[in-house]
Enzyme design. Structure first.
Site, PDB file in Angstrom:
ATOM      1  N   SER A 112     -13.701  -2.967  -4.817  1.00 30.14           N
ATOM      2  CA  SER A 112     -13.618  -2.544  -5.292  1.00 30.14           C
ATOM      3  C   SER A 112     -13.996  -0.743  -5.033  1.00 30.14           C
ATOM      4  O   SER A 112     -15.339  -1.782  -6.172  1.00 30.14           O
ATOM      5  CB  SER A 112     -12.333  -2.040  -5.938  1.00 30.14           C
ATOM      6  OG  SER A 112     -11.847  -0.879  -6.275  1.00 30.14           O
ATOM      7  N   TYR A 134     -11.688   4.767  -1.970  1.00 30.38           N
ATOM      8  CA  TYR A 134     -10.499   5.891  -2.786  1.00 30.38           C
ATOM      9  C   TYR A 134     -11.226   7.584  -2.519  1.00 30.38           C
ATOM     10  O   TYR A 134     -12.137   7.001  -2.245  1.00 30.38           O
ATOM     11  CB  TYR A 134      -9.971   5.957  -3.926  1.00 30.38           C
ATOM     12  CG  TYR A 134      -9.329   5.132  -4.191  1.00 30.38           C
ATOM     13  CD1 TYR A 134      -7.328   4.461  -3.543  1.00 30.38           C
ATOM     14  CD2 TYR A 134      -9.194   3.679  -5.423  1.00 30.38           C
ATOM     15  CE1 TYR A 134      -6.695   3.668  -3.924  1.00 30.38           C
ATOM     16  CE2 TYR A 134      -8.139   2.564  -5.649  1.00 30.38           C
ATOM     17  CZ  TYR A 134      -7.419   2.352  -5.060  1.00 30.38           C
ATOM     18  OH  TYR A 134      -7.122   1.365  -5.260  1.00 30.38           O
ATOM     19  N   THR A 160      -7.558   2.244   1.137  1.00 28.58           N
ATOM     20  CA  THR A 160      -6.067   2.374   0.109  1.00 28.58           C
ATOM     21  C   THR A 160      -5.295   4.180   0.619  1.00 28.58           C
ATOM     22  O   THR A 160      -6.262   4.453  -0.277  1.00 28.58           O
ATOM     23  CB  THR A 160      -6.136   2.086  -1.008  1.00 28.58           C
ATOM     24  OG1 THR A 160      -6.316   0.698  -0.770  1.00 28.58           O
ATOM     25  CG2 THR A 160      -4.922   1.838  -1.004  1.00 28.58           C
ATOM     26  N   LYS A 262      -5.506   0.968   4.594  1.00 22.10           N
ATOM     27  CA  LYS A 262      -4.026  -0.172   3.858  1.00 22.10           C
ATOM     28  C   LYS A 262      -3.146   1.337   3.018  1.00 22.10           C
ATOM     29  O   LYS A 262      -3.826   1.838   2.508  1.00 22.10           O
ATOM     30  CB  LYS A 262      -5.192  -0.959   2.936  1.00 22.10           C
ATOM     31  CG  LYS A 262      -4.335  -1.989   2.390  1.00 22.10           C
ATOM     32  CD  LYS A 262      -4.993  -2.823   1.058  1.00 22.10           C
ATOM     33  CE  LYS A 262      -4.815  -4.096   0.424  1.00 22.10           C
ATOM     34  NZ  LYS A 262      -3.950  -2.973  -0.813  1.00 22.10           N
ATOM     35  N   HIS A 286       1.012  -2.239  -2.393  1.00 24.95           N
ATOM     36  CA  HIS A 286       0.411  -2.091  -2.890  1.00 24.95           C
ATOM     37  C   HIS A 286       0.647  -2.917  -4.269  1.00 24.95           C
ATOM     38  O   HIS A 286      -0.063  -2.658  -5.626  1.00 24.95           O
ATOM     39  CB  HIS A 286       0.456  -0.625  -3.637  1.00 24.95           C
ATOM     40  CG  HIS A 286      -1.299  -0.642  -4.752  1.00 24.95           C
ATOM     41  ND1 HIS A 286      -2.486   0.264  -3.894  1.00 24.95           N
ATOM     42  CD2 HIS A 286      -2.304  -0.713  -5.682  1.00 24.95           C
ATOM     43  CE1 HIS A 286      -3.354  -0.646  -4.228  1.00 24.95           C
ATOM     44  NE2 HIS A 286      -2.799  -0.967  -5.827  1.00 24.95           N
ATOM     45  N   ASP A 317      -0.284  -7.595   3.377  1.00 24.64           N
ATOM     46  CA  ASP A 317       0.249  -7.651   1.484  1.00 24.64           C
ATOM     47  C   ASP A 317       0.885  -7.709   0.771  1.00 24.64           C
ATOM     48  O   ASP A 317       1.744  -6.452   0.755  1.00 24.64           O
ATOM     49  CB  ASP A 317      -1.106  -7.663   0.546  1.00 24.64           C
ATOM     50  CG  ASP A 317      -2.038  -6.046   0.481  1.00 24.64           C
ATOM     51  OD1 ASP A 317      -0.631  -5.506  -0.404  1.00 24.64           O
ATOM     52  OD2 ASP A 317      -2.395  -5.472   0.495  1.00 24.64           O
ATOM     53  N   GLY A 319       3.045  -9.084  -2.853  1.00 19.15           N
ATOM     54  CA  GLY A 319       4.220 -10.627  -2.893  1.00 19.15           C
ATOM     55  C   GLY A 319       3.880 -12.147  -2.743  1.00 19.15           C
ATOM     56  O   GLY A 319       4.629 -12.420  -3.214  1.00 19.15           O
ATOM     57  N   ARG A 321       2.409 -15.540  -2.784  1.00 16.55           N
ATOM     58  CA  ARG A 321       2.284 -16.488  -4.058  1.00 16.55           C
ATOM     59  C   ARG A 321       2.417 -17.742  -3.424  1.00 16.55           C
ATOM     60  O   ARG A 321       1.346 -18.396  -4.301  1.00 16.55           O
ATOM     61  CB  ARG A 321       3.345 -16.528  -5.137  1.00 16.55           C
ATOM     62  CG  ARG A 321       3.445 -14.385  -5.502  1.00 16.55           C
ATOM     63  CD  ARG A 321       2.894 -14.745  -6.921  1.00 16.55           C
ATOM     64  NE  ARG A 321       2.122 -13.450  -7.473  1.00 16.55           N
ATOM     65  CZ  ARG A 321       2.635 -12.768  -7.534  1.00 16.55           C
ATOM     66  NH1 ARG A 321       2.102 -11.702  -5.745  1.00 16.55           N
ATOM     67  NH2 ARG A 321       2.539 -10.503  -7.503  1.00 16.55           N
ATOM     68  N   GLY A 340      -3.962 -10.311  -4.401  1.00 17.11           N
ATOM     69  CA  GLY A 340      -4.927  -9.525  -5.564  1.00 17.11           C
ATOM     70  C   GLY A 340      -4.035 -10.536  -6.609  1.00 17.11           C
ATOM     71  O   GLY A 340      -5.040 -11.801  -7.364  1.00 17.11           O
ATOM     72  N   ARG A 341      -3.029 -10.452  -7.592  1.00 18.02           N
ATOM     73  CA  ARG A 341      -1.929 -11.037  -8.286  1.00 18.02           C
ATOM     74  C   ARG A 341      -3.104 -12.561  -8.703  1.00 18.02           C
ATOM     75  O   ARG A 341      -3.977 -12.889  -9.742  1.00 18.02           O
ATOM     76  CB  ARG A 341      -1.362 -10.760  -8.666  1.00 18.02           C
ATOM     77  CG  ARG A 341      -1.137  -8.882  -9.092  1.00 18.02           C
ATOM     78  CD  ARG A 341       0.585  -9.989  -9.692  1.00 18.02           C
ATOM     79  NE  ARG A 341       0.605  -8.055 -10.330  1.00 18.02           N
ATOM     80  CZ  ARG A 341       1.223  -6.926  -9.652  1.00 18.02           C
ATOM     81  NH1 ARG A 341       1.417  -7.235  -8.090  1.00 18.02           N
ATOM     82  NH2 ARG A 341       1.717  -5.615  -9.765  1.00 18.02           N
TER      83      ARG A 341
END
Length: 402
Positions: A112, A134, A160, A262, A286, A317, A319, A321, A340-341
Site C-alpha cells: 500500500s 489511491y 483500488t 481493484k 474491500h 478477494d 471473505g 479465510r 487481507g485480514r
C-alpha cells in the site's frame, strides 16, 4: 524473536484468536472491523459457506497437486497473494517481514502507498512486489509516486477504485471506531501508556527492537518533503477528488505495465476497466470496508469472468479465510485470490513467521481440497465441482435490476 508459543499456526481462525488475545483492543478493532454494521463483511463469509463441493474418488492424482498460476504476469507457486493494506501496527517486522514471508511461500505481495515502511526496503525483501495507489494529490504528485515505485523495482500497479464511500478518517461503525493518533508525540505516549502496560507482550516486541508502531506513511512523502503521518496522508487523500475512468486511463498510460483496477463487482465496470488499460481485474468489495450491505463479490464473479474473457486476469478477494474458499473462487473463474485480514492475523501473532504459517495453512488446505475433488491441478477446477444454491449468482441482467 517470538514472545508467544512457537506452536505453528494451523488455521486462520487460530491466528485470529491469538491476535485478539495479544493486541490492544483499538489495534485489533481497526484490523477486524467492517464498515457501518459489518453486514457486508459477514455476508462475504457466509457466501463461501453456501457453496458446496462435490468429492471425486478413485482418481489417480499426485499427493501434492499443482498450485502454480500467474498474477499480473508473474509466475507464482501459490494462488494466494498478499493484498495491500495500511497501518501495520501489529508487529515490528512490518511490511518487510510480510514481504519475506510471501517470497518464501512463492507468492506476490501488494504494498500500500499508506504502508509504514518505504517501498525500497520492502522491494529488497521480495522481488515480486506490486505497488498500490489511491488517487491522492495532484497529477504531478501521483506521477512522482509512480516513478518511485518504478525505480524501486515494483512489477505491477494496483489501483483500488471502490473506497469512495469511506473517505473519512474516522469512519463510523456500529461497534465504534478507534481513533488513529496523528504521530507519536508526548501526548500520544501518555494517552496510550496504560494500553501498552496492559499488553506487555505486544509492547515488548517494539521495545526490544527499539522501534514504535508505524504511524507514518513514508511512501506518501513528496519530493524534498518530510515523511507525513498516516493521518496526514489520509487527509491528502480525502481532499482529492473521487477518481474517474479518465483518471484510470491516465494512470494506466503513465505506468505502462501490468495494471490492476481493484474493487469492481459488475460486468460493465470490468469492461470499462479493460477499456482504460487494465490488464487485471480485482473483483472485491474491500473486505466489507466500503459500502455496507453490498452482496458478496463471489455472487458477481462468474458474470465478471464471462465479461472479461481472455482480455485480462481476474483475481478475487473479500471473505477468504481458508483453502476451500480459494478453491471455490478459482473454480468460478478467478486466476488467483488475494487475502487481507488472514495475513494481518499472522503478522500480529508472530511477525514474518506468522504470515508464512498462515500462507502455508492455505497451501495445505488447497491441496487437501484438490485431492478430495480428484484434481491434480488448480487449472482443472470448473464450476461443475461446486454445488451452488439456486439464484445465488447475480448475472448481468440481475445487476441491471439490482
Amino acid at each position: 524473536m517470538s514472545f508467544l508459543s512457537h506452536k505453528p499456526i494451523e488455521s486462520v481462525a487460530e491466528a485470529r484468536a491469538r491476535a485478539k488475545r495479544l493486541l490492544p483492543k483499538d489495534v485489533f478493532t481497526a484490523m477486524e472491523a467492517g464498515s457501518d454494521s459489518g453486514a457486508t463483511m459477514r455476508e462475504n463469509l457466509r457466501a463461501f459457506e453456501q457453496i458446496g463441493m462435490i468429492p471425486r474418488v478413485g482418481v489417480d492424482i499426485p499427493t501434492r497437486p499443482d498450485l502454480k498460476t500467474r498474477f499480473m504476469g508473474m509466475d507464482i507457486d501459490l494462488p494466494v497473494v498478499i493484498a495491500p493494506a495500511a497501518a501495520q501496527a501489529m508487529h515490528p517486522d512490518g511490511e518487510v517481514g510480510v514481504a519475506r514471508a510471501a517470497s518464501r511461500a512463492g507468492t506476490v505481495m501488494g504494498l500500500s502507498n499508506f504502508a509504514s515502511m518505504p517501498v525500497e526496503s520492502v522491494a529488497s525483501a521480495n522481488s515480486q512486489l506490486v505497488g498500490h495507489l489511491y488517487l491522492s494529490g495532484d497529477r504531478d504528485t501521483m506521477a512522482d509516486r509512480v516513478e518511485r515505485f518504478r525505480r524501486a523495482g515494483v512489477k505491477g500497479l494496483i489501483f483500488t477504485l471502490d473506497l469512495s464511500a469511506s473517505r473519512v478518517v474516522h469512519q463510523p461503525r456500529d461497534w465504534g471506531s478507534p481513533v488513529y493518533p496523528d504521530g507519536l508525540g508526548l501526548g500520544t505516549f501518555l494517552k496510550y501508556a496504560p494500553t501498552a502496560a496492559l499488553h506487555p507482550r505486544w509492547t515488548l516486541r517494539y521495545l526490544r527492537r527499539g522501534s514504535v508502531p508505524g504511524l507514518y506513511a513514508p511512501n506518501m512523502s513528496k519530493k524534498g518533503g518530510a515523511v507525513p503521518t498516516l493521518i496526514g496522508g489520509l487527509n491528502e487523500w480525502i481532499g482529492t477528488h473521487i477518481p474517474t475512468w479518465e483518471d484510470m486511463a491516465w494512470l494506466s498510460n503513465l505506468w505502462g505495465g501490468p495494471f490492476m483496477i481493484k474493487g469492481l463487482v459488475t460486468p460493465d465496470d470490468a469492461r470499462r476497466a479493460i477499456d482504460v488499460g487494465a490488464t487485471a481485474i480485482g473483483v472485491s468489495n474491500h473486505g466489507g470496508n466500503n459500502l455496507d450491505t453490498t452482496p458478496s463479490p463471489l455472487r458477481f464473479l462468474p458474470a465478471v469472468v464471462k465479461a472479461v474473457g481472455d482480455q485480462a486476469e481476474v483475481t478475487f478477494d473479500s471473505g477468504v479465510r481458508r483453502g476451500t474458499d480459494v478453491v471455490k473462487a478459482l473454480a468460478l473463474g478467478a486466476t488467483s485470490v488475494m487475502i487481507g485480514r488472514p495475513w494481518f492475523y499472522g503478522l500480529a501473532t508472530d511477525g514474518e513467521r506468522g504470515v508464512y504459517e498462515v500462507l502455508e495453512t492455505f497451501r495445505v488446505t488447497i491441496e487437501r481440497a484438490l485431492i478430495g475433488l480428484g484434481k491434480s491441478s488448480i487449472k482443472a477446477l470448473t464450476p461443475d465441482d461446486l454445488v451452488v444454491p439456486k439464484d445465488f449468482f447475480i448475472d448481468e441482467i440481475a445487476v441491471a435490476r439490482y
